[in-house]
Design an enzyme around this catalytic site. Structure first.
Site, PDB file in Angstrom:
ATOM      1  N   LYS A  45     -21.938 108.663  29.551  1.00 23.64           N
ATOM      2  CA  LYS A  45     -21.849 109.532  28.377  1.00 23.64           C
ATOM      3  C   LYS A  45     -23.196 109.739  27.691  1.00 23.64           C
ATOM      4  O   LYS A  45     -23.389 110.701  26.955  1.00 23.64           O
ATOM      5  CB  LYS A  45     -20.844 108.976  27.372  1.00 23.64           C
ATOM      6  CG  LYS A  45     -21.267 107.689  26.692  1.00 23.64           C
ATOM      7  CD  LYS A  45     -20.236 107.251  25.657  1.00 23.64           C
ATOM      8  CE  LYS A  45     -20.680 105.985  24.944  1.00 23.64           C
ATOM      9  NZ  LYS A  45     -19.709 105.560  23.920  1.00 23.64           N
ATOM     10  N   GLY A  97     -29.368 104.320  32.641  1.00 23.45           N
ATOM     11  CA  GLY A  97     -30.280 103.241  32.261  1.00 23.45           C
ATOM     12  C   GLY A  97     -29.685 102.392  31.167  1.00 23.45           C
ATOM     13  O   GLY A  97     -29.998 101.210  31.042  1.00 23.45           O
ATOM     14  N   GLY A 142     -16.144 109.013  29.794  1.00 22.45           N
ATOM     15  CA  GLY A 142     -15.034 108.824  30.719  1.00 22.45           C
ATOM     16  C   GLY A 142     -13.987 107.860  30.192  1.00 22.45           C
ATOM     17  O   GLY A 142     -14.248 107.048  29.302  1.00 22.45           O
ATOM     18  N   VAL A 166     -31.709  85.267  21.093  1.00 21.29           N
ATOM     19  CA  VAL A 166     -32.772  86.033  21.740  1.00 21.29           C
ATOM     20  C   VAL A 166     -33.176  87.255  20.921  1.00 21.29           C
ATOM     21  O   VAL A 166     -34.360  87.465  20.630  1.00 21.29           O
ATOM     22  CB  VAL A 166     -32.333  86.465  23.157  1.00 21.29           C
ATOM     23  CG1 VAL A 166     -33.361  87.416  23.763  1.00 21.29           C
ATOM     24  CG2 VAL A 166     -32.156  85.249  24.048  1.00 21.29           C
ATOM     25  N   VAL A 205     -34.928  86.259  17.422  1.00 28.28           N
ATOM     26  CA  VAL A 205     -36.281  85.696  17.449  1.00 28.28           C
ATOM     27  C   VAL A 205     -37.287  86.695  18.012  1.00 28.28           C
ATOM     28  O   VAL A 205     -38.468  86.668  17.641  1.00 28.28           O
ATOM     29  CB  VAL A 205     -36.342  84.350  18.215  1.00 28.28           C
ATOM     30  CG1 VAL A 205     -35.438  83.319  17.569  1.00 28.28           C
ATOM     31  CG2 VAL A 205     -36.027  84.501  19.677  1.00 28.28           C
ATOM     32  N   GLU A 206     -36.845  87.589  18.894  1.00 24.68           N
ATOM     33  CA  GLU A 206     -37.788  88.596  19.400  1.00 24.68           C
ATOM     34  C   GLU A 206     -38.188  89.564  18.292  1.00 24.68           C
ATOM     35  O   GLU A 206     -39.378  89.892  18.151  1.00 24.68           O
ATOM     36  CB  GLU A 206     -37.189  89.338  20.590  1.00 24.68           C
ATOM     37  CG  GLU A 206     -37.133  88.493  21.849  1.00 24.68           C
ATOM     38  CD  GLU A 206     -36.731  89.257  23.096  1.00 24.68           C
ATOM     39  OE1 GLU A 206     -36.816  88.682  24.203  1.00 24.68           O
ATOM     40  OE2 GLU A 206     -36.322  90.441  22.984  1.00 24.68           O
ATOM     41  N   GLY A 248     -25.466  89.046  18.244  1.00 28.99           N
ATOM     42  CA  GLY A 248     -24.987  89.240  19.603  1.00 28.99           C
ATOM     43  C   GLY A 248     -24.400  90.619  19.822  1.00 28.99           C
ATOM     44  O   GLY A 248     -24.428  91.481  18.941  1.00 28.99           O
ATOM     45  N   HIS A 265     -55.935  77.707  40.886  1.00 27.98           N
ATOM     46  CA  HIS A 265     -56.601  77.206  39.676  1.00 27.98           C
ATOM     47  C   HIS A 265     -57.635  78.232  39.214  1.00 27.98           C
ATOM     48  O   HIS A 265     -58.389  78.749  40.024  1.00 27.98           O
ATOM     49  CB  HIS A 265     -57.296  75.875  39.990  1.00 27.98           C
ATOM     50  CG  HIS A 265     -58.098  75.335  38.843  1.00 27.98           C
ATOM     51  ND1 HIS A 265     -57.524  74.713  37.759  1.00 27.98           N
ATOM     52  CD2 HIS A 265     -59.442  75.329  38.606  1.00 27.98           C
ATOM     53  CE1 HIS A 265     -58.466  74.343  36.911  1.00 27.98           C
ATOM     54  NE2 HIS A 265     -59.645  74.708  37.408  1.00 27.98           N
TER      55      HIS A 265
END
EC number: 1.8.1.4
Length: 462
Positions: free
Chosen positions: A39, A43, A118, A182, A185-186, A266, A439
């Site tokens: 709709k 992505g 849909g 997540v 804090v981002e 969330g 290294h």
């Protein structure tokens, strides 16, 4: 409703986010005739309102911090402020480029793309834009939206969701962020870099509470050093408007005031009113229930991504979508080990992990069977160059494999690929210790940690 009976697709996919489009691309690659219904824009959340745009904001914030702090590296630079129009232009160009590429992939694989909202009309059909799309199998991949709490109305101006936060035309002077997971804090990290006075409110006892407690404590220490405030262990009570912002009250009576309140508690599944229950699909709290092969209780219907109660991560959606496509194409499939999925929180410093926490390992194997080791990034040359602090913590079954890898530090998320191999190949510390790491790189820290766990530490104390 016009019945498009002339074409019966092998697979009809409702939702073009990470799980849906991955199933479409893989299914078409395997010779399935696929219809993909979306709709909005293919992505989904990750590309347009989640993973990609938030990381672009975080990178802009990182550059702002580097400009402020450049003199400690011997570079003279001036920080003049944040141009949000310019930040959005950069962010949108990243998203637009990836979107165009994805559209090209969908077209090149000859996936039939149907734009419109849909609705599942039967176990083998989806109605959209006045058409009935028939399929031998239907995949539900309608994703998720930001959640709120009862009585907490998101107005898009003072009380906002992550969707609104991504399009703000200004840098807020102050913000309370409800939720220390997540998303919370981002945004706290990015806004602090932009100059916002940030306070996180988290009802549980730690930030990023699903991570190993050691990682949470390291992040909290780093946030204190950055001046990001947080209140832990007390739940939200109410929010009310002030003359020029919002006042948040907690269950213990403590209050916080700010220009905006970001609700970051969330995301909930998008499933209401889409015909799932009417078609007989088993549900729980809005989630579609599936088995380990993403199959619902209805034989012709599968579901993936944020719509099902698994990890809400784009790469999990990819894997679940691919699994469904390969199962329908007749390939042998293996259920996903969700403990083996890499997890990265892209704040500054980053938090990355694969496997299980120390606490969980003790529950599974017994406290006397669990061995842990912490390697401080202070001993890592590349981390010294970057001026980042943090640790790598390993959780091992005694005399056995490493079952948890938990990392905190700037750019440490880039090391999660090797960590994933260590966990998923059930590597012993001695086996990883034999590998030679370049290294100076941060990957050396993983090698050094396993050297130490194998009993032969190099740049760390016994």
């Amino acid at each position: 409703m016009a019945n498009d009976a002339s074409t019966v697709f092998d697979l009809v996919i409702l939702g073009g986010g990470s799980g849906g489009y991955a199933a479409a691309l893989r299914g078409a690659q395997l010779g399935l005739d696929v219809a993909l219904i979306e709709k909005g824009k293919v992505g989904g959340t990750c590309l347009h309102r989640g993973c990609i745009p938030t990381k672009a904001l975080l990178h802009a914030g990182e550059l702002a911090d580097q400009a402020r702090e450049s003199e400690q590296f011997g570079v003279k630079a001036a920080f003049e402020g944040i141009d949000m129009a310019g930040v959005h232009k950069y962010k949108d160009e990243v998203v637009s480029g990836l979107y165009k590429g994805l559209q090209g992939l969908i077209a090149s694989r000859k996936v039939t793309y149907v734009e419109g909202e849909g609705r599942l009309s039967s176990p083998t059909s989806v109605d959209v834009a006045g058409r009935r799309i028939q399929g031998r199998h239907v995949l539900l991949a309608t994703g998720s939206v930001p959640k709120s709490l009862p009585g907490l109305d998101i107005d898009g101006e003072r009380i906002i969701s992550s969707d609104h936060a991504l399009t703000l035309d200004r840098v807020p002077k102050s913000a309370v962020i409800l939720g220390g997971g997540v998303i919370g804090v981002e945004f706290a990290s990015a806004w602090k870099s932009f100059g916002t006075d940030v306070t996180i409110v988290e009802g549980l006892k730690h930030l990023v509470p699903v991570e190993d407690e050691n990682s949470s404590k390291l992040l909290e220490r780093a946030f204190r050093k950055r001046g990001i405030k947080f209140n832990l262990g007390t739940f939200f009570e109410k929010a009310e408007y002030t003359q020029d912002g919002v006042r948040v009250t907690l269950a213990d009576g403590k209050t916080f005031e700010a220009e905006v309140l970001l609700v970051a508690i969330g995301r909930g599944p998008v499933s209401q009113g889409l015909g799932y229950e009417e078609a007989g699909v088993a549900m729980d709290r809005g989630f579609v229930l599936v088995d380990e092969y993403m199959q619902t209780n209805v034989p012709t219907v599968s579901a993936v991504g944020d719509l099902v109660p698994t990890l809400q991560l784009a790469h999990v959606g990819f894997a679940e979508g691919i699994l469904v496509a390969e199962r329908l194409a007749g390939l042998k499939t293996v259920p996903i080990d969700y403990d083996g999925v890499p997890r990265v929180t892209y704040c500054q410093p980053e938090v990355a992990s694969v496997g299980i926490t120390e606490e969980r390992a003790k529950e599974v194997y017994g406290a006397d069977k669990v061995v842990t080791l912490k390697y401080n990034l202070a001993g890592n040359g590349r981390s010294k160059i970057l001026k980042t602090a943090g640790e790598i913590k390993l959780v091992q079954v005694k005399d056995g494999a490493v079952v948890g890898l938990h990392m905190v530090g700037d750019r440490i998320g880039e090391q999660v690929g090797e960590a994933q191999l260590i966990y998923n190949w059930e590597a012993l510390p001695s086996e990883v210790a034999q590998l030679i790491h370049a290294h100076p790189t941060q990957s050396e820290a993983l090698g050094e940690a396993h050297l130490a766990l194998a009993g032969k530490p190099l740049h760390s104390h016994d």
